[in-house]
Design a protein around this motif. Structure first.
Motif, PDB file in Angstrom:
ATOM      1  N   GLY A  70     -23.547 -24.601  35.694  1.00 12.08           N
ATOM      2  CA  GLY A  70     -22.888 -24.361  36.894  1.00 12.08           C
ATOM      3  C   GLY A  70     -21.359 -24.147  36.661  1.00 12.08           C
ATOM      4  O   GLY A  70     -20.882 -24.441  35.697  1.00 12.08           O
ATOM      5  N   PRO A  71     -20.781 -23.456  37.732  1.00 14.62           N
ATOM      6  CA  PRO A  71     -19.230 -23.465  37.415  1.00 14.62           C
ATOM      7  C   PRO A  71     -18.524 -24.776  37.203  1.00 14.62           C
ATOM      8  O   PRO A  71     -19.052 -25.898  37.701  1.00 14.62           O
ATOM      9  CB  PRO A  71     -18.855 -22.846  39.068  1.00 14.62           C
ATOM     10  N   SER A  72     -17.368 -24.716  36.598  1.00  9.10           N
ATOM     11  CA  SER A  72     -16.549 -25.879  36.333  1.00  9.10           C
ATOM     12  C   SER A  72     -15.686 -26.401  37.598  1.00  9.10           C
ATOM     13  O   SER A  72     -15.183 -25.401  38.326  1.00  9.10           O
ATOM     14  CB  SER A  72     -15.660 -25.482  35.304  1.00  9.10           C
ATOM     15  N   PRO A  73     -15.694 -27.738  37.880  1.00  7.12           N
ATOM     16  CA  PRO A  73     -14.631 -27.896  38.915  1.00  7.12           C
ATOM     17  C   PRO A  73     -13.509 -27.598  38.529  1.00  7.12           C
ATOM     18  O   PRO A  73     -12.973 -27.366  37.412  1.00  7.12           O
ATOM     19  CB  PRO A  73     -15.031 -29.561  38.772  1.00  7.12           C
ATOM     20  N   THR A  74     -12.602 -27.567  39.702  1.00 10.32           N
ATOM     21  CA  THR A  74     -11.145 -27.133  39.538  1.00 10.32           C
ATOM     22  C   THR A  74     -10.239 -28.398  39.988  1.00 10.32           C
ATOM     23  O   THR A  74      -8.954 -28.091  39.703  1.00 10.32           O
ATOM     24  CB  THR A  74     -10.759 -26.007  40.375  1.00 10.32           C
ATOM     25  N   ARG A  75     -10.700 -29.353  40.194  1.00 16.46           N
ATOM     26  CA  ARG A  75      -9.805 -30.558  40.624  1.00 16.46           C
ATOM     27  C   ARG A  75      -9.055 -31.109  39.496  1.00 16.46           C
ATOM     28  O   ARG A  75      -9.338 -31.157  38.224  1.00 16.46           O
ATOM     29  CB  ARG A  75     -10.793 -31.609  41.213  1.00 16.46           C
ATOM     30  N   ARG A  76      -7.612 -31.405  39.784  1.00 17.88           N
ATOM     31  CA  ARG A  76      -6.622 -31.858  38.919  1.00 17.88           C
ATOM     32  C   ARG A  76      -6.791 -33.490  38.790  1.00 17.88           C
ATOM     33  O   ARG A  76      -6.900 -34.098  39.874  1.00 17.88           O
ATOM     34  CB  ARG A  76      -5.575 -31.366  39.185  1.00 17.88           C
ATOM     35  N   LEU A  77      -6.873 -33.960  37.621  1.00  7.63           N
ATOM     36  CA  LEU A  77      -6.612 -35.469  37.349  1.00  7.63           C
ATOM     37  C   LEU A  77      -4.951 -35.879  38.103  1.00  7.63           C
ATOM     38  O   LEU A  77      -3.954 -35.017  37.739  1.00  7.63           O
ATOM     39  CB  LEU A  77      -6.563 -35.886  36.065  1.00  7.63           C
ATOM     40  N   GLU A  78      -4.927 -37.241  38.141  1.00  4.18           N
ATOM     41  CA  GLU A  78      -3.657 -37.541  38.709  1.00  4.18           C
ATOM     42  C   GLU A  78      -2.700 -37.927  37.550  1.00  4.18           C
ATOM     43  O   GLU A  78      -3.469 -38.093  36.346  1.00  4.18           O
ATOM     44  CB  GLU A  78      -3.771 -39.015  39.302  1.00  4.18           C
ATOM     45  N   ARG A  79      -1.395 -37.416  37.397  1.00  2.73           N
ATOM     46  CA  ARG A  79      -0.606 -37.532  36.036  1.00  2.73           C
ATOM     47  C   ARG A  79      -0.931 -38.701  35.210  1.00  2.73           C
ATOM     48  O   ARG A  79      -1.072 -38.716  34.152  1.00  2.73           O
ATOM     49  CB  ARG A  79       0.714 -37.347  36.336  1.00  2.73           C
ATOM     50  N   ASP A  80      -1.130 -39.962  35.905  1.00  7.70           N
ATOM     51  CA  ASP A  80      -0.814 -41.195  35.117  1.00  7.70           C
ATOM     52  C   ASP A  80      -2.338 -41.243  34.551  1.00  7.70           C
ATOM     53  O   ASP A  80      -2.271 -41.668  33.058  1.00  7.70           O
ATOM     54  CB  ASP A  80      -0.531 -42.362  36.006  1.00  7.70           C
ATOM     55  N   ARG A  81      -3.505 -40.942  34.990  1.00  4.70           N
ATOM     56  CA  ARG A  81      -4.736 -40.774  34.399  1.00  4.70           C
ATOM     57  C   ARG A  81      -4.643 -39.616  33.285  1.00  4.70           C
ATOM     58  O   ARG A  81      -5.244 -40.025  32.229  1.00  4.70           O
ATOM     59  CB  ARG A  81      -5.940 -40.601  35.467  1.00  4.70           C
ATOM     60  N   LEU A  82      -4.216 -38.671  33.339  1.00  7.79           N
ATOM     61  CA  LEU A  82      -4.265 -37.650  32.514  1.00  7.79           C
ATOM     62  C   LEU A  82      -3.504 -38.092  31.117  1.00  7.79           C
ATOM     63  O   LEU A  82      -3.812 -37.742  29.916  1.00  7.79           O
ATOM     64  CB  LEU A  82      -3.614 -36.155  32.939  1.00  7.79           C
ATOM     65  N   GLU A  83      -2.202 -38.769  31.561  1.00  5.50           N
ATOM     66  CA  GLU A  83      -1.469 -39.371  30.502  1.00  5.50           C
ATOM     67  C   GLU A  83      -2.101 -40.305  29.610  1.00  5.50           C
ATOM     68  O   GLU A  83      -2.311 -40.271  28.244  1.00  5.50           O
ATOM     69  CB  GLU A  83       0.018 -39.686  30.799  1.00  5.50           C
ATOM     70  N   GLU A  84      -2.762 -41.161  30.396  1.00  3.00           N
ATOM     71  CA  GLU A  84      -3.740 -42.219  29.745  1.00  3.00           C
ATOM     72  C   GLU A  84      -4.880 -41.400  28.800  1.00  3.00           C
ATOM     73  O   GLU A  84      -4.913 -41.971  27.489  1.00  3.00           O
ATOM     74  CB  GLU A  84      -4.504 -43.244  30.652  1.00  3.00           C
ATOM     75  N   ARG A  85      -5.325 -40.652  29.252  1.00  2.00           N
ATOM     76  CA  ARG A  85      -6.525 -39.869  28.501  1.00  2.00           C
ATOM     77  C   ARG A  85      -5.856 -39.245  27.069  1.00  2.00           C
ATOM     78  O   ARG A  85      -6.522 -39.165  26.086  1.00  2.00           O
ATOM     79  CB  ARG A  85      -7.155 -38.971  29.189  1.00  2.00           C
ATOM     80  N   LEU A 118     -15.145 -34.998  31.929  1.00  2.51           N
ATOM     81  CA  LEU A 118     -14.177 -35.137  33.377  1.00  2.51           C
ATOM     82  C   LEU A 118     -15.362 -34.459  34.338  1.00  2.51           C
ATOM     83  O   LEU A 118     -15.163 -34.724  35.555  1.00  2.51           O
ATOM     84  CB  LEU A 118     -13.055 -34.310  33.296  1.00  2.51           C
ATOM     85  N   ARG A 119     -16.034 -33.360  34.001  1.00  2.00           N
ATOM     86  CA  ARG A 119     -16.796 -32.703  35.139  1.00  2.00           C
ATOM     87  C   ARG A 119     -17.650 -33.781  35.739  1.00  2.00           C
ATOM     88  O   ARG A 119     -17.942 -33.439  36.897  1.00  2.00           O
ATOM     89  CB  ARG A 119     -17.676 -31.802  34.291  1.00  2.00           C
ATOM     90  N   ARG A 120     -18.145 -34.678  35.061  1.00  2.00           N
ATOM     91  CA  ARG A 120     -19.158 -35.633  35.746  1.00  2.00           C
ATOM     92  C   ARG A 120     -18.240 -36.450  36.774  1.00  2.00           C
ATOM     93  O   ARG A 120     -19.088 -36.827  37.984  1.00  2.00           O
ATOM     94  CB  ARG A 120     -19.447 -36.893  34.657  1.00  2.00           C
ATOM     95  N   GLU A 121     -17.107 -36.493  36.925  1.00  2.99           N
ATOM     96  CA  GLU A 121     -16.229 -37.089  37.931  1.00  2.99           C
ATOM     97  C   GLU A 121     -15.800 -35.810  39.025  1.00  2.99           C
ATOM     98  O   GLU A 121     -14.897 -36.357  39.906  1.00  2.99           O
ATOM     99  CB  GLU A 121     -15.322 -37.965  37.498  1.00  2.99           C
ATOM    100  N   GLY A 122     -16.131 -34.764  38.652  1.00  2.00           N
ATOM    101  CA  GLY A 122     -15.779 -33.741  39.626  1.00  2.00           C
ATOM    102  C   GLY A 122     -14.369 -33.053  39.256  1.00  2.00           C
ATOM    103  O   GLY A 122     -13.531 -32.480  40.120  1.00  2.00           O
ATOM    104  N   TYR A 123     -13.789 -33.424  38.217  1.00  2.00           N
ATOM    105  CA  TYR A 123     -12.636 -32.807  37.563  1.00  2.00           C
ATOM    106  C   TYR A 123     -12.913 -31.784  36.443  1.00  2.00           C
ATOM    107  O   TYR A 123     -13.762 -31.440  35.801  1.00  2.00           O
ATOM    108  CB  TYR A 123     -11.703 -34.018  36.988  1.00  2.00           C
ATOM    109  N   ALA A 124     -11.648 -30.671  36.667  1.00  2.96           N
ATOM    110  CA  ALA A 124     -11.634 -29.506  35.574  1.00  2.96           C
ATOM    111  C   ALA A 124     -11.685 -30.278  34.182  1.00  2.96           C
ATOM    112  O   ALA A 124     -11.009 -31.140  33.786  1.00  2.96           O
ATOM    113  CB  ALA A 124     -10.682 -28.793  36.011  1.00  2.96           C
ATOM    114  N   PRO A 125     -12.714 -29.415  33.531  1.00  2.00           N
ATOM    115  CA  PRO A 125     -12.586 -29.948  32.116  1.00  2.00           C
ATOM    116  C   PRO A 125     -11.189 -29.618  31.397  1.00  2.00           C
ATOM    117  O   PRO A 125     -11.135 -30.117  30.204  1.00  2.00           O
ATOM    118  CB  PRO A 125     -13.606 -29.296  31.465  1.00  2.00           C
TER     119      PRO A 125
END
Length: 169
Positions: A9-24, A156-163
């Motif tokens: 299905g379609p990819s989610p579009t939700r953005r990760l919080e900045r601190d979580r994105l930096e950590e990844r 990230l799609r598993r948690e509803g975030y954009a890949p």
């Protein structure tokens, strides 16, 4: 049976919080040691080269001969991009980052050299070549300072975030 139905299905579009994105992103940079850097040659042609890197925060550091094409290109045009990626097993394991920014070429006598040289793990190379560990190979290093990082992780799609996520620095 679908192995990973959350990839359908379609990819989610939700953005990760900045601190979580930096950590990844930092986790990816810490768990890999090879990237491909892209520079621009004298004739304007792209030049992509795999290099072993070290990192200090989001900055990538690599060693090279001061006369190599990549260093020559960076001296002439410091714009650079780098691609870091984890081994790919399938779509679910897709994980990587594209760094866009500028590079500085530093020699041992440059003021900033001492801030970056300690992250270069040269000791294993010396052991492999039977060279003494009390003689560090001080030479040219390049530091890539990104102003934007595009991070891709399909898990990230598993948690509803954009890949695909973008970090502006």
């Amino acid at each position: 049976m679908t192995t990973n139905p959350w990839l359908a299905g379609p990819s989610p579009t939700r953005r990760l919080e900045r601190d979580r994105l930096e950590e990844r992103i930092l986790n990816l940079l810490s768990s890999q040691n090879m990237c491909v850097i892209a520079t621009t040659g004298r004739d304007g042609a792209p030049h992509a080269t795999p290099v072993r890197y070290f990192h200090l925060g989001f900055e990538l550091v690599f060693t090279a001969l001061g006369t190599s094409p990549k260093i020559r290109n960076l001296r002439a045009d410091p714009r650079v991009s780098a691609g870091v990626f984890a081994p790919l097993v399938g779509q679910a394991s897709s994980r990587g980052a594209q760094l866009f920014g500028t590079a500085r070429v530093l020699e041992p006598d440059d003021a900033d050299f001492g801030a970056y040289w300690p992250v270069v793990r040269w000791q294993s190379d010396h052991v492999e070549r039977s060279r003494p560990l009390d003689e560090p190979p001080l030479g040219t290093i390049a530091v890539i300072t990104p102003d934007r990082i595009v991070y891709t992780e399909h898990w990230l799609r598993r948690e509803g975030y954009a890949p695909r996520q973008t970090l502006n620095l």
